[in-house]
Design an enzyme around this catalytic site. Structure first.
Site, PDB file in Angstrom:
ATOM      1  N   GLY A 147       0.949  -1.270  -0.125  1.00  0.00           N
ATOM      2  CA  GLY A 147       0.148  -0.059   0.146  1.00  0.00           C
ATOM      3  C   GLY A 147       0.770   1.380   0.019  1.00  0.00           C
TER       4      GLY A 147
ATOM      5  CD  GLU B 179      -2.292  -2.617  -1.654  1.00  0.00           C
ATOM      6  OE1 GLU B 179      -2.503  -1.239  -1.634  1.00  0.00           O
ATOM      7  OE2 GLU B 179      -1.744  -3.294  -0.966  1.00  0.00           O
TER       8      GLU B 179
ATOM      9  CD  GLN C  22      16.018 -16.962  -8.037  1.00  0.00           C
ATOM     10  OE1 GLN C  22      15.907 -17.902  -8.625  1.00  0.00           O
ATOM     11  NE2 GLN C  22      17.155 -16.499  -7.293  1.00  0.00           N
TER      12      GLN C  22
ATOM     13  CB  CYS D 101     -16.258   8.355  17.208  1.00  0.00           C
ATOM     14  SG  CYS D 101     -17.879   7.841  16.195  1.00  0.00           S
TER      15      CYS D 101
ATOM     16  N   GLY E 103     -15.045   8.495  21.969  1.00  0.00           N
ATOM     17  CA  GLY E 103     -14.410   9.200  22.705  1.00  0.00           C
ATOM     18  C   GLY E 103     -15.393  10.300  23.440  1.00  0.00           C
ATOM     19  CG  MET E 104     -18.729  13.749  21.572  1.00  0.00           C
ATOM     20  SD  MET E 104     -20.182  12.924  21.213  1.00  0.00           S
ATOM     21  CE  MET E 104     -21.116  14.659  20.799  1.00  0.00           C
TER      22      MET E 104
ATOM     23  CG  HIS F  88     -14.182   8.782  12.787  1.00  0.00           C
ATOM     24  ND1 HIS F  88     -13.647   8.072  13.891  1.00  0.00           N
ATOM     25  CD2 HIS F  88     -15.440   8.509  13.027  1.00  0.00           C
ATOM     26  CE1 HIS F  88     -14.467   7.260  14.423  1.00  0.00           C
ATOM     27  NE2 HIS F  88     -15.716   7.232  13.856  1.00  0.00           N
TER      28      HIS F  88
ATOM     29  CD  GLU G   9     -10.331   9.320  13.260  1.00  0.00           C
ATOM     30  OE1 GLU G   9     -10.904  10.301  13.527  1.00  0.00           O
ATOM     31  OE2 GLU G   9     -10.626   8.183  13.315  1.00  0.00           O
TER      32      GLU G   9
HETATM   33  N1  GLN Z   1     -20.058   2.873  19.208  1.00  0.00           N
HETATM   34  C1  GLN Z   1     -20.450   4.240  19.009  1.00  0.00           C
HETATM   35  C2  GLN Z   1     -21.651   4.434  17.862  1.00  0.00           C
HETATM   36  O1  GLN Z   1     -22.142   3.531  17.428  1.00  0.00           O
HETATM   37  C3  GLN Z   1     -19.072   4.998  18.576  1.00  0.00           C
HETATM   38  C4  GLN Z   1     -18.814   4.647  17.134  1.00  0.00           C
HETATM   39  C5  GLN Z   1     -17.510   5.021  16.769  1.00  0.00           C
HETATM   40  O2  GLN Z   1     -16.699   5.495  17.584  1.00  0.00           O
HETATM   41  N2  GLN Z   1     -17.086   5.096  15.581  1.00  0.00           N
HETATM   42  O3  GLN Z   1     -22.090   5.487  18.121  1.00  0.00           O
END
Ligand code: GLN
EC number: 6.3.4.2
Length: 537
Positions: free
Chosen positions: A18, A141, A193, A383, A385-386, A514, A516
């Site tokens: 990749g 790929e 090879q 996500c 984490g929020m 997200h 990221e």
């Molecule tokens: N499990 C949570 C939800 O479905 C958070 C998902 C995540 O963190 N991508 O809302």
């Protein structure tokens, strides 16, 4: 018409096919060519969305909401082009489509076979991606390793395609491991090879061999590979382990790989050295980082670091901006309790809590969040984490001791995180809020300072949301709602007021999206930069 580059892998998996494909994409982009990327995965899942992160690492989400292989993240980060649902195809999807067509009577009574029906489905998909992207070169790929039973239809399809579009319009690159035996100080070409022999048995002759090794492979071994595998000497390219992934395009360029590719494809596009210099400059910045900060990444899939690949890369990108190295302390959320948090996080400057699904490890995440909030340690919740930060705030600040997400406690009395109304009753797989959505930003918040804009767009992948029944209570208790959907219906981000004093925090934010997925090495995700800046203070 587009040209095609097919990248296969030999000897072992996890070789960095990749990265090789993505790096070549960047080099060709530096020649002014429009590049599309595609990954063909031989496994039978229809997409990686329902696979455990332990199995296959992170699920990368595209702008248009496709749940795809993590290699697509590399392509986006290196080539800086947004990919689409046409960028990833699995065997599962191929068979699904073929069987649906069969049930529909589309094959008009024919016997449905691997050749031509399955291979046609694969070829159509490859051509479709080239067509919708309008690319000059499509880099495709093939997942897995040559010799696998399950990748055979894909190899047969690319063989056929090369005949159809003309050999001059196609290039086959084979990425192989060249083992180094330290005891005898020898590099071994034999596995390469054998792998090339396997490839030739299915009718594909590689044009370029990328030889992967921790050390630089000496010229005589490359010559041997050239002779035994029947490729020109300048077509055996070293892919040595680099300190930073982002050095790989420069390493390949130094061996004229992009020249060779353009020559063989009949593309007369010289390198734009200014574009390449920008990339080199970025690599210099990467090497110029001084000192280090340690960030705790608390999750339930930390045993496999690839489960958080885009987060790790985003932290790296932000570290290029602040000029300090970032070291990640991998913390299994199961190990965190109110008692253990002090010793776990004592050497960490910030805590990041990424996405996740299911109940395991949740109480540990809440303990980590509680520790960050009450000890004024920068906290970045993504996500899940929020959602954790909302649950923790409800429990400890509002005093709703039984607050939870409906995901973890169906009969919860205070479901501060709950299913969205229009999602109730849906089943697993393809039922989430997926892809890019706009978010309206509140003035005077971390969000506004980070993005410098009133309206932003980020990608989502989740089922549950902040429960609006608790909006007023939470806000009154000091939780700032700093991002909402443009119609005000969905809470997208929450934070604590930044500063010193009661109710204030150095840096505390939770985002339902997200960020990221959109961070790039030369354009780091804004919140990651703010988070690291606060952590480095
Ligand atoms: N499990 C949570 C939800 O479905 C958070 C998902 C995540 O963190 N991508 O809302």
């Amino acid at each position: 018409m587009s040209k095609f580059i097919f990248v296969t892998g030999g000897v072992v998996s996890g070789l960095g096919k990749g990265i090789t494909a993505a790096s070549l994409g960047r080099l060709l982009k530096c020649r002014g060519l429009k590049i599309a990327s595609q990954k063909l995965d031989p496994y039978m899942n229809v997409d990686p969305g329902t696979m455990s992160p332990f199995q296959h690492g992170e699920v990368f989400v595209t702008e248009d909401g496709a749940e795809t292989d993590l290699d697509l993240g590399h392509y986006e980060r290196f080539i800086d082009e947004n990919l689409t649902k046409y960028s990833n195809l699995t065997s599962g999807r191929v068979y699904w489509n073929v069987l649906n067509k069969e049930r529909n009577g589309d094959y008009l009574g024919q016997t449905v076979q691997i050749i031509p029906h399955v291979t046609n489905e694969i070829k159509d998909f490859i051509l479709k991606n080239a067509e919708v992207s309008g690319c000059d070169v499509s880099i495709v790929e093939i997942g897995g390793t040559i010799g696998d039973i399950e990748s055979q239809p894909f190899l047969e399809a690319i063989r056929q395609l090369s005949l159809e579009v003309g050999r001059r319009n196609c290039l086959f690159i084979h990425v192989c491991l060249v083992p180094y035996i330290s005891g005898s100080d020898e590099f071994k070409s034999k596995p390469t090879q054998h792998s090339v022999k396997e490839l030739m048995a299915v009718g594909i002759h590689p044009d370029i061999i990328v030889a992967r090794c921790d050390k630089e492979i000496p010229a005589d071994i490359r010559k041997k590979i050239s002779l035994f595998c029947n490729v020109s000497e300048d077509c055996v390219i070293n892919n040595t382990t680099c300190k930073s992934l982002y050095e790989v395009p420069l390493m390949l360029h130094a061996q004229n790989m992009d020249d060779v590719v353009c020559r063989d494809l009949g593309l007369e596009k010289p390198t734009d050295y200014r574009a390449l210099a920008d990339w080199s400059q970025m690599v210099e910045t990467i090497h110029g980082r001084q000192g280090e900060i340690q960030i705790a990444l608390v999750g339930k899939y930390v045993k496999l670091h690839d489960s958080y690949l885009s987060i790790v890369e985003s932290l790296n990108h932000a570290s290029f901006v602040i000029g300090k190295n970032v070291k990640i302390k991998w913390v299994d959320s199961d190990s965190v309790t109110d008692e253990s948090a002090g010793s776990i996080f004592s050497d960490c400057s910030g805590i990041i809590l990424p996405g996740g699904f299911g109940q395991r490890g949740i109480e540990g995440m809440i303990a980590a969040c509680r520790y960050a909030r009450t000890h004024n340690i920068p906290y970045f919740g993504i996500c899940l984490g929020m959602q954790i930060s909302v649950i923790e705030f409800a429990r400890d600040v509002l005093g709703l001791k039984n607050a939870n997400s409906r995901e973890f406690d169906e009969l919860c009395e205070n479901p501060v995180i709950d299913l969205m109304k229009d999602q109730e009753g849906v089943i697993l797989g393809g039922t989430m809020r997926l892809g890019s959505y706009p978010c309206k930003v509140t003035d005077g918040t971390i969000m506004k300072r980070a993005y410098g804009s009133d309206l932003i767009e980020e990608r989502h992948r989740h089922r549950y949301e902040f429960n609006n029944d608790y909006r007023e209570q939470m806000s009154a208790a000091g939780l700032v709602i700093s991002g909402k959907s443009p119609d005000d219906k969905i809470v997208e981000t929450v934070e604590l007021p930044q500063g010193e004093g009661k109710g204030k925090h150095k840096f505390f934010i939770g985002v339902q999206f997200h960020p990221e997925f959109k961070s790039r090495p030369n354009n780091a995700g804004k919140l990651f930069v703010e988070f690291l800046k606060a952590s480095a203070l």
